[in-house]
Design a protein around this motif. Structure first.
Motif, PDB file in Angstrom:
ATOM      1  N   GLN A 287      17.814  39.931 -18.308  1.00 35.66           N
ATOM      2  CA  GLN A 287      17.348  38.550 -18.372  1.00 35.66           C
ATOM      3  C   GLN A 287      15.863  38.467 -18.718  1.00 35.66           C
ATOM      4  O   GLN A 287      15.456  37.651 -19.553  1.00 35.66           O
ATOM      5  N   MET A 288      15.050  39.301 -18.075  1.00 36.62           N
ATOM      6  CA  MET A 288      13.611  39.256 -18.335  1.00 36.62           C
ATOM      7  C   MET A 288      13.290  39.720 -19.746  1.00 36.62           C
ATOM      8  O   MET A 288      12.420  39.148 -20.405  1.00 36.62           O
ATOM      9  N   ALA A 289      13.987  40.743 -20.228  1.00 38.41           N
ATOM     10  CA  ALA A 289      13.752  41.227 -21.591  1.00 38.41           C
ATOM     11  C   ALA A 289      14.101  40.134 -22.599  1.00 38.41           C
ATOM     12  O   ALA A 289      13.370  39.922 -23.582  1.00 38.41           O
ATOM     13  N   LYS A 290      15.183  39.425 -22.364  1.00 40.61           N
ATOM     14  CA  LYS A 290      15.573  38.344 -23.267  1.00 40.61           C
ATOM     15  C   LYS A 290      14.539  37.225 -23.232  1.00 40.61           C
ATOM     16  O   LYS A 290      14.131  36.721 -24.281  1.00 40.61           O
ATOM     17  N   ARG A 291      14.101  36.849 -22.029  1.00 41.03           N
ATOM     18  CA  ARG A 291      13.129  35.774 -21.877  1.00 41.03           C
ATOM     19  C   ARG A 291      11.785  36.116 -22.537  1.00 41.03           C
ATOM     20  O   ARG A 291      11.114  35.246 -23.081  1.00 41.03           O
ATOM     21  N   GLU A 292      11.423  37.398 -22.500  1.00 42.41           N
ATOM     22  CA  GLU A 292      10.132  37.825 -23.045  1.00 42.41           C
ATOM     23  C   GLU A 292      10.244  38.359 -24.470  1.00 42.41           C
ATOM     24  O   GLU A 292       9.300  38.945 -24.989  1.00 42.41           O
ATOM     25  N   SER A 293      11.390  38.155 -25.087  1.00 40.18           N
ATOM     26  CA  SER A 293      11.639  38.545 -26.484  1.00 40.18           C
ATOM     27  C   SER A 293      11.409  40.030 -26.740  1.00 40.18           C
ATOM     28  O   SER A 293      10.814  40.415 -27.750  1.00 40.18           O
ATOM     29  N   VAL A 294      11.863  40.852 -25.829  1.00 38.83           N
ATOM     30  CA  VAL A 294      11.785  42.294 -26.001  1.00 38.83           C
ATOM     31  C   VAL A 294      13.093  42.721 -26.671  1.00 38.83           C
ATOM     32  O   VAL A 294      14.127  42.799 -26.037  1.00 38.83           O
TER      33      VAL A 294
ATOM     34  N   GLU B 227      15.235  44.953 -30.061  1.00 28.85           N
ATOM     35  CA  GLU B 227      15.275  46.198 -30.825  1.00 28.85           C
ATOM     36  C   GLU B 227      14.302  46.138 -32.007  1.00 28.85           C
ATOM     37  O   GLU B 227      13.780  47.162 -32.435  1.00 28.85           O
ATOM     38  N   GLN B 228      14.057  44.931 -32.520  1.00 25.42           N
ATOM     39  CA  GLN B 228      13.085  44.793 -33.612  1.00 25.42           C
ATOM     40  C   GLN B 228      11.684  45.167 -33.130  1.00 25.42           C
ATOM     41  O   GLN B 228      10.937  45.826 -33.842  1.00 25.42           O
ATOM     42  N   LEU B 229      11.333  44.733 -31.922  1.00 25.15           N
ATOM     43  CA  LEU B 229      10.036  45.110 -31.358  1.00 25.15           C
ATOM     44  C   LEU B 229       9.977  46.611 -31.151  1.00 25.15           C
ATOM     45  O   LEU B 229       8.966  47.246 -31.466  1.00 25.15           O
ATOM     46  N   LYS B 230      11.066  47.174 -30.669  1.00 24.67           N
ATOM     47  CA  LYS B 230      11.120  48.620 -30.446  1.00 24.67           C
ATOM     48  C   LYS B 230      10.891  49.383 -31.746  1.00 24.67           C
ATOM     49  O   LYS B 230      10.172  50.379 -31.783  1.00 24.67           O
TER      50      LYS B 230
ATOM     51  N   ALA C 242       4.258  49.091 -27.514  1.00 26.15           N
ATOM     52  CA  ALA C 242       4.323  47.761 -26.911  1.00 26.15           C
ATOM     53  C   ALA C 242       5.669  47.581 -26.209  1.00 26.15           C
ATOM     54  O   ALA C 242       5.729  47.040 -25.098  1.00 26.15           O
ATOM     55  N   TRP C 243       6.730  48.053 -26.851  1.00 25.77           N
ATOM     56  CA  TRP C 243       8.062  47.937 -26.258  1.00 25.77           C
ATOM     57  C   TRP C 243       8.142  48.722 -24.953  1.00 25.77           C
ATOM     58  O   TRP C 243       8.618  48.200 -23.940  1.00 25.77           O
ATOM     59  N   VAL C 244       7.663  49.955 -24.965  1.00 27.39           N
ATOM     60  CA  VAL C 244       7.698  50.798 -23.760  1.00 27.39           C
ATOM     61  C   VAL C 244       6.872  50.172 -22.646  1.00 27.39           C
ATOM     62  O   VAL C 244       7.321  50.095 -21.498  1.00 27.39           O
ATOM     63  N   GLY C 245       5.692  49.704 -22.976  1.00 21.80           N
ATOM     64  CA  GLY C 245       4.837  49.082 -21.965  1.00 21.80           C
ATOM     65  C   GLY C 245       5.469  47.850 -21.356  1.00 21.80           C
ATOM     66  O   GLY C 245       5.460  47.663 -20.129  1.00 21.80           O
ATOM     67  N   THR C 246       6.041  47.019 -22.192  1.00 24.67           N
ATOM     68  CA  THR C 246       6.678  45.800 -21.707  1.00 24.67           C
ATOM     69  C   THR C 246       7.911  46.120 -20.877  1.00 24.67           C
ATOM     70  O   THR C 246       8.130  45.524 -19.815  1.00 24.67           O
ATOM     71  N   MET C 247       8.723  47.064 -21.339  1.00 22.09           N
ATOM     72  CA  MET C 247       9.926  47.430 -20.570  1.00 22.09           C
ATOM     73  C   MET C 247       9.553  48.069 -19.232  1.00 22.09           C
ATOM     74  O   MET C 247      10.211  47.810 -18.220  1.00 22.09           O
ATOM     75  N   ASN C 248       8.515  48.882 -19.203  1.00 20.02           N
ATOM     76  CA  ASN C 248       8.067  49.469 -17.934  1.00 20.02           C
ATOM     77  C   ASN C 248       7.635  48.370 -16.967  1.00 20.02           C
ATOM     78  O   ASN C 248       7.932  48.424 -15.769  1.00 20.02           O
TER      79      ASN C 248
END
Length: 63
Positions: free
Chosen positions: A22-29, A31-34, A40-46
């Motif tokens: 849910q949080m990843a979807k809300r924050e637009s994280v 596969e394109q960002l990855k 940035a993707w790793v930092g946000t997911m952590n």
């Protein structure tokens, strides 16, 4: 006692993965960002995983 702990563990795991999703979807994280910016993707997911862990612990573990 073991069945109770196993139940709590299962609930915590389900809650954790649901919160992360849910949080990843809300924050637009996405596969394109990855693909575009892995750091940035790793930092946000952590960050998301850390917050989800805190929420699960507060709701289920430290009650």
């Amino acid at each position: 006692m073991n069945s109770y702990l196993a139940d709590i563990d299962e609930q915590a795991e389900k809650m954790f993965f649901l919160l992360v999703k849910q949080m990843a979807k809300r924050e637009s994280v996405t596969e394109q960002l990855k693909a575009a910016d892995q750091m940035a993707w790793v930092g946000t997911m952590n960050n998301i995983r850390s917050r989800a862990t805190e929420m699960v612990n507060a709701e289920l573990i430290y009650v």
